[in-house]
Design a protein around this motif. Structure first.
Motif, PDB file in Angstrom:
ATOM      1  N   HIS A   1     -70.115  -1.708  80.016  1.00  0.00           N
ATOM      2  CA  HIS A   1     -68.680  -2.236  81.636  1.00  0.00           C
ATOM      3  C   HIS A   1     -67.462  -0.921  81.664  1.00  0.00           C
ATOM      4  CE1 HIS A   1     -71.114  -4.552  83.868  1.00  0.00           C
ATOM      5  NE2 HIS A   1     -71.360  -5.968  82.550  1.00  0.00           N
ATOM      6  N   ARG A   2     -66.794  -1.324  80.372  1.00  0.00           N
ATOM      7  CA  ARG A   2     -65.575  -0.332  80.006  1.00  0.00           C
ATOM      8  C   ARG A   2     -66.051   0.532  79.565  1.00  0.00           C
ATOM      9  NH1 ARG A   2     -62.862   2.012  75.410  1.00  0.00           N
ATOM     10  NH2 ARG A   2     -64.706   1.381  74.047  1.00  0.00           N
ATOM     11  N   THR A   3     -67.038   1.380  78.762  1.00  0.00           N
ATOM     12  CA  THR A   3     -67.136   2.944  78.863  1.00  0.00           C
ATOM     13  C   THR A   3     -67.954   3.507  80.534  1.00  0.00           C
ATOM     14  OG1 THR A   3     -68.376   2.021  76.515  1.00  0.00           O
ATOM     15  CG2 THR A   3     -69.397   4.211  78.066  1.00  0.00           C
ATOM     16  N   ARG A   4     -68.652   2.489  81.025  1.00  0.00           N
ATOM     17  CA  ARG A   4     -68.597   2.723  82.913  1.00  0.00           C
ATOM     18  C   ARG A   4     -67.657   3.123  83.175  1.00  0.00           C
ATOM     19  NH1 ARG A   4     -73.064  -0.981  84.905  1.00  0.00           N
ATOM     20  NH2 ARG A   4     -72.301  -1.709  83.310  1.00  0.00           N
ATOM     21  N   LEU A   5     -66.906   2.481  83.330  1.00  0.00           N
ATOM     22  CA  LEU A   5     -65.733   2.387  83.911  1.00  0.00           C
ATOM     23  C   LEU A   5     -64.374   3.133  83.387  1.00  0.00           C
ATOM     24  CD1 LEU A   5     -63.157   0.789  85.716  1.00  0.00           C
ATOM     25  CD2 LEU A   5     -62.717  -0.037  84.375  1.00  0.00           C
ATOM     26  N   GLU A   6     -64.565   4.039  82.306  1.00  0.00           N
ATOM     27  CA  GLU A   6     -63.520   4.573  81.852  1.00  0.00           C
ATOM     28  C   GLU A   6     -63.993   6.075  82.314  1.00  0.00           C
ATOM     29  OE1 GLU A   6     -63.673   4.495  77.680  1.00  0.00           O
ATOM     30  OE2 GLU A   6     -62.207   2.891  77.531  1.00  0.00           O
ATOM     31  N   HIS A   7     -65.786   6.132  82.249  1.00  0.00           N
ATOM     32  CA  HIS A   7     -66.874   7.240  82.040  1.00  0.00           C
ATOM     33  C   HIS A   7     -65.708   7.406  84.600  1.00  0.00           C
ATOM     34  CE1 HIS A   7     -69.346  10.554  83.054  1.00  0.00           C
ATOM     35  NE2 HIS A   7     -69.628   9.645  84.391  1.00  0.00           N
ATOM     36  N   ALA A   8     -66.247   6.574  85.145  1.00  0.00           N
ATOM     37  CA  ALA A   8     -65.693   6.613  86.646  1.00  0.00           C
ATOM     38  C   ALA A   8     -64.127   7.132  86.646  1.00  0.00           C
ATOM     39  CB  ALA A   8     -65.804   5.616  87.313  1.00  0.00           C
ATOM     40  N   LEU A   9     -63.687   6.696  86.081  1.00  0.00           N
ATOM     41  CA  LEU A   9     -62.283   6.497  85.790  1.00  0.00           C
ATOM     42  C   LEU A   9     -62.581   8.780  85.779  1.00  0.00           C
ATOM     43  CD1 LEU A   9     -60.218   3.745  84.786  1.00  0.00           C
ATOM     44  CD2 LEU A   9     -60.636   4.322  86.507  1.00  0.00           C
ATOM     45  N   ARG A  10     -62.650   8.884  84.385  1.00  0.00           N
ATOM     46  CA  ARG A  10     -61.809  10.098  84.032  1.00  0.00           C
ATOM     47  C   ARG A  10     -62.699  11.103  85.039  1.00  0.00           C
ATOM     48  NH1 ARG A  10     -64.732   7.992  79.047  1.00  0.00           N
ATOM     49  NH2 ARG A  10     -62.872   8.008  77.440  1.00  0.00           N
ATOM     50  N   GLU A  11     -63.701  10.945  85.915  1.00  0.00           N
ATOM     51  CA  GLU A  11     -64.555  11.732  87.025  1.00  0.00           C
ATOM     52  C   GLU A  11     -63.059  11.486  88.333  1.00  0.00           C
ATOM     53  OE1 GLU A  11     -66.812  13.967  88.670  1.00  0.00           O
ATOM     54  OE2 GLU A  11     -66.866  13.281  86.690  1.00  0.00           O
ATOM     55  N   GLU A  12     -63.030  10.486  88.048  1.00  0.00           N
ATOM     56  CA  GLU A  12     -61.953  10.350  89.719  1.00  0.00           C
ATOM     57  C   GLU A  12     -60.834  11.003  89.474  1.00  0.00           C
ATOM     58  OE1 GLU A  12     -59.531   6.843  91.793  1.00  0.00           O
ATOM     59  OE2 GLU A  12     -61.843   6.029  91.088  1.00  0.00           O
ATOM     60  N   GLN A  13     -60.519  11.299  88.663  1.00  0.00           N
ATOM     61  CA  GLN A  13     -59.068  11.921  87.831  1.00  0.00           C
ATOM     62  C   GLN A  13     -59.568  13.230  87.680  1.00  0.00           C
ATOM     63  OE1 GLN A  13     -58.023  10.414  83.884  1.00  0.00           O
ATOM     64  NE2 GLN A  13     -56.707   9.490  84.570  1.00  0.00           N
ATOM     65  N   ARG A  14     -60.809  13.607  87.525  1.00  0.00           N
ATOM     66  CA  ARG A  14     -61.000  15.352  87.206  1.00  0.00           C
ATOM     67  C   ARG A  14     -61.169  15.741  88.833  1.00  0.00           C
ATOM     68  NH1 ARG A  14     -65.424  14.719  84.874  1.00  0.00           N
ATOM     69  NH2 ARG A  14     -64.596  14.077  83.087  1.00  0.00           N
ATOM     70  N   GLU A  15     -62.106  14.486  89.606  1.00  0.00           N
ATOM     71  CA  GLU A  15     -61.503  14.972  90.959  1.00  0.00           C
ATOM     72  C   GLU A  15     -59.796  14.823  91.506  1.00  0.00           C
ATOM     73  OE1 GLU A  15     -64.143  11.920  93.093  1.00  0.00           O
ATOM     74  OE2 GLU A  15     -66.154  12.930  92.393  1.00  0.00           O
ATOM     75  N   GLY A  16     -59.289  14.156  91.424  1.00  0.00           N
ATOM     76  CA  GLY A  16     -58.216  14.375  91.854  1.00  0.00           C
ATOM     77  C   GLY A  16     -57.404  15.838  91.378  1.00  0.00           C
ATOM     78  N   ARG A  17     -57.582  16.200  90.264  1.00  0.00           N
ATOM     79  CA  ARG A  17     -57.193  17.445  89.723  1.00  0.00           C
ATOM     80  C   ARG A  17     -57.566  18.994  90.284  1.00  0.00           C
ATOM     81  NH1 ARG A  17     -57.653  14.386  84.745  1.00  0.00           N
ATOM     82  NH2 ARG A  17     -58.875  16.052  83.996  1.00  0.00           N
ATOM     83  N   LEU A  18     -58.779  18.485  90.548  1.00  0.00           N
ATOM     84  CA  LEU A  18     -59.500  18.933  91.641  1.00  0.00           C
ATOM     85  C   LEU A  18     -59.106  20.054  92.774  1.00  0.00           C
ATOM     86  CD1 LEU A  18     -61.235  22.326  91.819  1.00  0.00           C
ATOM     87  CD2 LEU A  18     -62.700  19.976  92.352  1.00  0.00           C
ATOM     88  N   GLU A  19     -58.493  18.719  93.597  1.00  0.00           N
ATOM     89  CA  GLU A  19     -57.988  18.164  94.520  1.00  0.00           C
ATOM     90  C   GLU A  19     -57.116  18.941  94.081  1.00  0.00           C
ATOM     91  OE1 GLU A  19     -56.862  15.003  97.902  1.00  0.00           O
ATOM     92  OE2 GLU A  19     -59.097  14.435  96.438  1.00  0.00           O
ATOM     93  N   LEU A  20     -55.752  18.346  93.612  1.00  0.00           N
ATOM     94  CA  LEU A  20     -54.005  18.771  93.786  1.00  0.00           C
ATOM     95  C   LEU A  20     -54.078  20.209  93.257  1.00  0.00           C
ATOM     96  CD1 LEU A  20     -51.312  18.048  93.340  1.00  0.00           C
ATOM     97  CD2 LEU A  20     -52.241  16.967  90.816  1.00  0.00           C
ATOM     98  N   ARG A  21     -54.677  20.707  92.320  1.00  0.00           N
ATOM     99  CA  ARG A  21     -55.324  22.199  92.169  1.00  0.00           C
ATOM    100  C   ARG A  21     -55.093  23.007  93.393  1.00  0.00           C
ATOM    101  NH1 ARG A  21     -52.575  25.546  89.935  1.00  0.00           N
ATOM    102  NH2 ARG A  21     -52.525  23.602  87.813  1.00  0.00           N
ATOM    103  N   GLN A  22     -56.863  22.615  94.510  1.00  0.00           N
ATOM    104  CA  GLN A  22     -56.716  23.487  95.540  1.00  0.00           C
ATOM    105  C   GLN A  22     -55.594  23.199  96.790  1.00  0.00           C
ATOM    106  OE1 GLN A  22     -60.253  20.916  96.885  1.00  0.00           O
ATOM    107  NE2 GLN A  22     -61.595  22.092  95.234  1.00  0.00           N
ATOM    108  N   GLN A  23     -54.779  22.343  96.881  1.00  0.00           N
ATOM    109  CA  GLN A  23     -53.685  21.965  97.425  1.00  0.00           C
ATOM    110  C   GLN A  23     -52.823  23.208  96.966  1.00  0.00           C
ATOM    111  OE1 GLN A  23     -53.019  17.606  97.445  1.00  0.00           O
ATOM    112  NE2 GLN A  23     -54.317  17.077  98.654  1.00  0.00           N
ATOM    113  N   LEU A  24     -52.536  23.094  95.510  1.00  0.00           N
ATOM    114  CA  LEU A  24     -51.251  23.833  94.898  1.00  0.00           C
ATOM    115  C   LEU A  24     -52.099  25.622  95.683  1.00  0.00           C
ATOM    116  CD1 LEU A  24     -50.333  21.476  91.574  1.00  0.00           C
ATOM    117  CD2 LEU A  24     -48.359  22.055  94.101  1.00  0.00           C
ATOM    118  N   ASP A  25     -53.068  25.128  95.500  1.00  0.00           N
ATOM    119  CA  ASP A  25     -53.107  27.178  95.310  1.00  0.00           C
ATOM    120  C   ASP A  25     -53.054  27.358  96.879  1.00  0.00           C
ATOM    121  OD1 ASP A  25     -54.197  27.313  93.402  1.00  0.00           O
ATOM    122  OD2 ASP A  25     -55.813  27.221  93.051  1.00  0.00           O
ATOM    123  N   SER A  26     -53.463  26.879  97.681  1.00  0.00           N
ATOM    124  CA  SER A  26     -53.011  26.417  99.125  1.00  0.00           C
ATOM    125  C   SER A  26     -51.620  26.449  99.865  1.00  0.00           C
ATOM    126  CB  SER A  26     -53.566  25.150  99.803  1.00  0.00           C
ATOM    127  OG  SER A  26     -53.904  25.053 101.585  1.00  0.00           O
TER     128      SER A  26
END
Length: 117
Positions: free
Chosen positions: A37-62
């Protein structure tokens, strides 16, 4: 008709099997389940962070693109203002030069008139 003692034995056997399975599951390390469960949670959190950084990068580029357009627009307006100001200063210089010539001419005429009298 169903024999009650036979039914009771069947239910008891099923209950014992369920208890045995539960004991087996509990004897398996619960940490392994938690680790999974911890491994799945860490993976989900990393993925969410990655998506958040991508969204933030797109906003900053805009925002950077919008800011660049504003700066370019400001630069164009500033260049137009500079041209208009230079044109007005040229007109002002010409008018001041003409006024100075007229003033000198009038002064010279006054001196001539004064000296001839």
């Amino acid at each position: 008709m169903i024999d009650t003692p036979l039914l009771l034995m069947a239910v008891l056997a099923a209950l014992l099997i369920a208890i045995a399975l539960l004991v087996v599951l509990l004897r398996r390390s619960p940490e392994a389940v938690l680790e999974s469960h911890r491994t799945r949670l860490e993976h989900a959190l990393r993925e969410e962070q990655r998506e958040g950084r991508l969204e933030l990068r797109q906003q900053l580029d805009s925002l950077a693109s919008q800011q660049e357009q504003r700066i370019e627009g400001f630069g164009a307006r500033l260049a137009e203002l500079t041209v208009r100001t230079d044109q007005r200063l040229d007109v002002l210089r010409a008018a001041l030069g003409e006024d100075a010539r007229k003033g000198r001419a009038e002064h010279a005429e006054s001196l001539r008139t004064f000296t001839s009298t």
